[in-house]
Design a protein around this motif. Structure first.
Motif, mmCIF file in Angstrom:
data_model
loop_
_atom_site.group_PDB
_atom_site.id
_atom_site.type_symbol
_atom_site.label_atom_id
_atom_site.label_comp_id
_atom_site.label_asym_id
_atom_site.label_seq_id
_atom_site.Cartn_x
_atom_site.Cartn_y
_atom_site.Cartn_z
ATOM 1 N N ASP A 30 50.850 55.605 31.397
ATOM 2 C CA ASP A 30 51.562 53.372 31.180
ATOM 3 C C ASP A 30 51.191 53.191 32.831
ATOM 4 O OD1 ASP A 30 53.089 51.507 30.652
ATOM 5 O OD2 ASP A 30 54.806 52.563 32.264
ATOM 6 N N PRO A 31 51.062 51.718 31.482
ATOM 7 C CA PRO A 31 49.930 50.669 33.156
ATOM 8 C C PRO A 31 50.620 50.327 34.010
ATOM 9 C CG PRO A 31 49.649 50.144 30.553
ATOM 10 C CD PRO A 31 50.899 51.189 30.584
ATOM 11 N N THR A 32 52.074 50.457 33.439
ATOM 12 C CA THR A 32 53.171 50.089 34.766
ATOM 13 C C THR A 32 52.851 51.397 36.123
ATOM 14 O OG1 THR A 32 54.599 49.393 33.664
ATOM 15 C CG2 THR A 32 54.949 49.650 35.571
ATOM 16 N N VAL A 33 52.768 52.114 35.673
ATOM 17 C CA VAL A 33 52.477 53.232 37.268
ATOM 18 C C VAL A 33 51.318 52.670 38.124
ATOM 19 C CG1 VAL A 33 51.575 55.538 37.362
ATOM 20 C CG2 VAL A 33 53.237 55.084 35.906
ATOM 21 N N VAL A 34 49.696 52.400 37.016
ATOM 22 C CA VAL A 34 48.781 51.950 37.344
ATOM 23 C C VAL A 34 48.862 50.983 38.463
ATOM 24 C CG1 VAL A 34 45.875 51.344 36.847
ATOM 25 C CG2 VAL A 34 47.134 53.004 35.546
ATOM 26 N N ARG A 35 49.615 49.896 38.064
ATOM 27 C CA ARG A 35 49.847 49.055 38.797
ATOM 28 C C ARG A 35 50.498 48.879 40.408
ATOM 29 N NH1 ARG A 35 51.701 46.917 33.654
ATOM 30 N NH2 ARG A 35 50.066 45.754 32.588
ATOM 31 N N LEU A 36 51.600 50.281 39.349
ATOM 32 C CA LEU A 36 52.962 50.731 41.167
ATOM 33 C C LEU A 36 51.327 51.395 42.237
ATOM 34 C CD1 LEU A 36 56.357 51.946 39.794
ATOM 35 C CD2 LEU A 36 55.576 49.627 40.969
ATOM 36 N N ILE A 37 50.911 51.842 41.618
ATOM 37 C CA ILE A 37 50.185 52.618 42.559
ATOM 38 C C ILE A 37 48.408 52.305 42.987
ATOM 39 C CG2 ILE A 37 47.592 54.283 42.570
ATOM 40 C CD1 ILE A 37 49.044 56.070 40.395
ATOM 41 N N TYR A 38 48.600 50.836 42.782
ATOM 42 C CA TYR A 38 47.037 49.683 42.886
ATOM 43 C C TYR A 38 48.229 48.841 44.332
ATOM 44 C CZ TYR A 38 44.440 45.309 43.699
ATOM 45 O OH TYR A 38 44.203 44.578 44.003
ATOM 46 N N VAL A 39 49.086 48.241 44.203
ATOM 47 C CA VAL A 39 50.485 47.948 44.761
ATOM 48 C C VAL A 39 50.214 48.620 46.111
ATOM 49 C CG1 VAL A 39 52.526 46.825 45.197
ATOM 50 C CG2 VAL A 39 51.314 46.307 43.527
ATOM 51 N N LEU A 40 50.781 50.110 45.917
ATOM 52 C CA LEU A 40 50.892 51.512 46.907
ATOM 53 C C LEU A 40 49.679 51.192 47.692
ATOM 54 C CD1 LEU A 40 53.372 53.495 45.680
ATOM 55 C CD2 LEU A 40 54.118 51.756 47.321
ATOM 56 N N LEU A 41 47.989 51.084 47.505
ATOM 57 C CA LEU A 41 47.301 51.199 47.764
ATOM 58 C C LEU A 41 46.618 49.861 48.654
ATOM 59 C CD1 LEU A 41 44.881 53.272 45.541
ATOM 60 C CD2 LEU A 41 46.212 53.589 47.177
ATOM 61 N N SER A 42 46.824 48.941 48.401
ATOM 62 C CA SER A 42 46.978 47.381 48.988
ATOM 63 C C SER A 42 47.171 47.003 49.787
ATOM 64 C CB SER A 42 47.058 46.916 47.600
ATOM 65 O OG SER A 42 46.691 46.137 46.196
ATOM 66 N N ILE A 43 48.295 47.921 50.394
ATOM 67 C CA ILE A 43 49.653 47.805 51.434
ATOM 68 C C ILE A 43 48.566 47.855 52.781
ATOM 69 C CG2 ILE A 43 51.133 48.319 52.315
ATOM 70 C CD1 ILE A 43 52.507 48.399 50.281
ATOM 71 N N GLY A 44 47.838 48.868 52.427
ATOM 72 C CA GLY A 44 47.140 49.359 53.954
ATOM 73 C C GLY A 44 45.958 48.245 53.992
ATOM 74 N N ALA A 45 45.403 47.725 52.791
ATOM 75 C CA ALA A 45 43.631 47.345 53.079
ATOM 76 C C ALA A 45 43.761 45.892 52.904
ATOM 77 C CB ALA A 45 43.010 47.709 51.846
ATOM 78 N N ILE A 46 44.093 44.454 53.549
ATOM 79 C CA ILE A 46 44.346 43.393 52.908
ATOM 80 C C ILE A 46 43.231 42.983 51.909
ATOM 81 C CG2 ILE A 46 43.902 41.301 54.003
ATOM 82 C CD1 ILE A 46 44.635 42.391 57.341
ATOM 83 N N GLY A 47 42.259 42.559 51.742
ATOM 84 C CA GLY A 47 40.828 41.817 51.260
ATOM 85 C C GLY A 47 40.406 42.448 50.511
ATOM 86 N N THR A 48 40.101 44.377 50.619
ATOM 87 C CA THR A 48 39.219 45.164 49.705
ATOM 88 C C THR A 48 40.219 44.277 48.473
ATOM 89 O OG1 THR A 48 38.658 46.341 51.624
ATOM 90 C CG2 THR A 48 38.634 47.068 49.747
ATOM 91 N N PRO A 49 41.142 45.594 48.042
ATOM 92 C CA PRO A 49 41.873 45.707 46.515
ATOM 93 C C PRO A 49 41.736 44.407 45.945
ATOM 94 C CG PRO A 49 43.325 46.196 48.066
ATOM 95 C CD PRO A 49 42.059 46.007 49.270
ATOM 96 N N ILE A 50 41.973 43.130 46.507
ATOM 97 C CA ILE A 50 41.550 42.151 45.410
ATOM 98 C C ILE A 50 40.161 41.517 45.687
ATOM 99 C CG2 ILE A 50 41.496 39.330 45.168
ATOM 100 C CD1 ILE A 50 43.826 39.767 47.705
ATOM 101 N N LEU A 51 39.157 42.028 46.431
ATOM 102 C CA LEU A 51 37.718 42.112 45.867
ATOM 103 C C LEU A 51 37.357 42.216 44.307
ATOM 104 C CD1 LEU A 51 35.068 41.254 46.294
ATOM 105 C CD2 LEU A 51 34.750 42.271 48.055
ATOM 106 N N ILE A 52 38.067 44.165 44.696
ATOM 107 C CA ILE A 52 37.615 45.054 43.652
ATOM 108 C C ILE A 52 38.301 45.110 42.674
ATOM 109 C CG2 ILE A 52 37.957 48.009 42.911
ATOM 110 C CD1 ILE A 52 38.259 48.553 45.961
ATOM 111 N N TYR A 53 39.920 44.804 42.548
ATOM 112 C CA TYR A 53 39.656 43.893 40.895
ATOM 113 C C TYR A 53 39.273 42.435 40.255
ATOM 114 C CZ TYR A 53 43.955 42.613 38.013
ATOM 115 O OH TYR A 53 44.328 42.801 37.010
ATOM 116 N N LEU A 54 38.788 42.078 41.292
ATOM 117 C CA LEU A 54 37.856 41.382 40.307
ATOM 118 C C LEU A 54 37.240 41.690 40.058
ATOM 119 C CD1 LEU A 54 38.525 38.042 43.126
ATOM 120 C CD2 LEU A 54 39.666 38.543 41.051
#
Length: 63
Positions: A30-54
């Motif tokens: 389910d894409p919702t699970v992927v979104r939740l995992i992304y948010v949980l991984l994004s909590i610790g790292a400040i700018g890296t997840p946004i850059l990876i997503y882009l």
């Protein structure tokens, strides 16, 4: 027949760029699970997840 899965960003079921929805469809979860995992991984790292997503949004083609 050669049937293989391709990672694409779907036009439906997308929130922002469709990256999480595409990864969810590719992995068969389910894409919702992927979104939740992304948010949980994004909590610790400040700018890296946004850059990876882009970068993924630019690399992964639309379906």
């Amino acid at each position: 027949m050669n049937t293989f899965k391709r990672l694409t960003r779907p036009c439906d079921n997308r929130m922002i760029g469709g990256v999480c929805a595409g990864i969810g469809e590719y992995l068969g979860i389910d894409p919702t699970v992927v979104r939740l995992i992304y948010v949980l991984l994004s909590i610790g790292a400040i700018g890296t997840p946004i850059l990876i997503y882009l970068i993924l949004c630019l690399i992964i083609p639309e379906s």
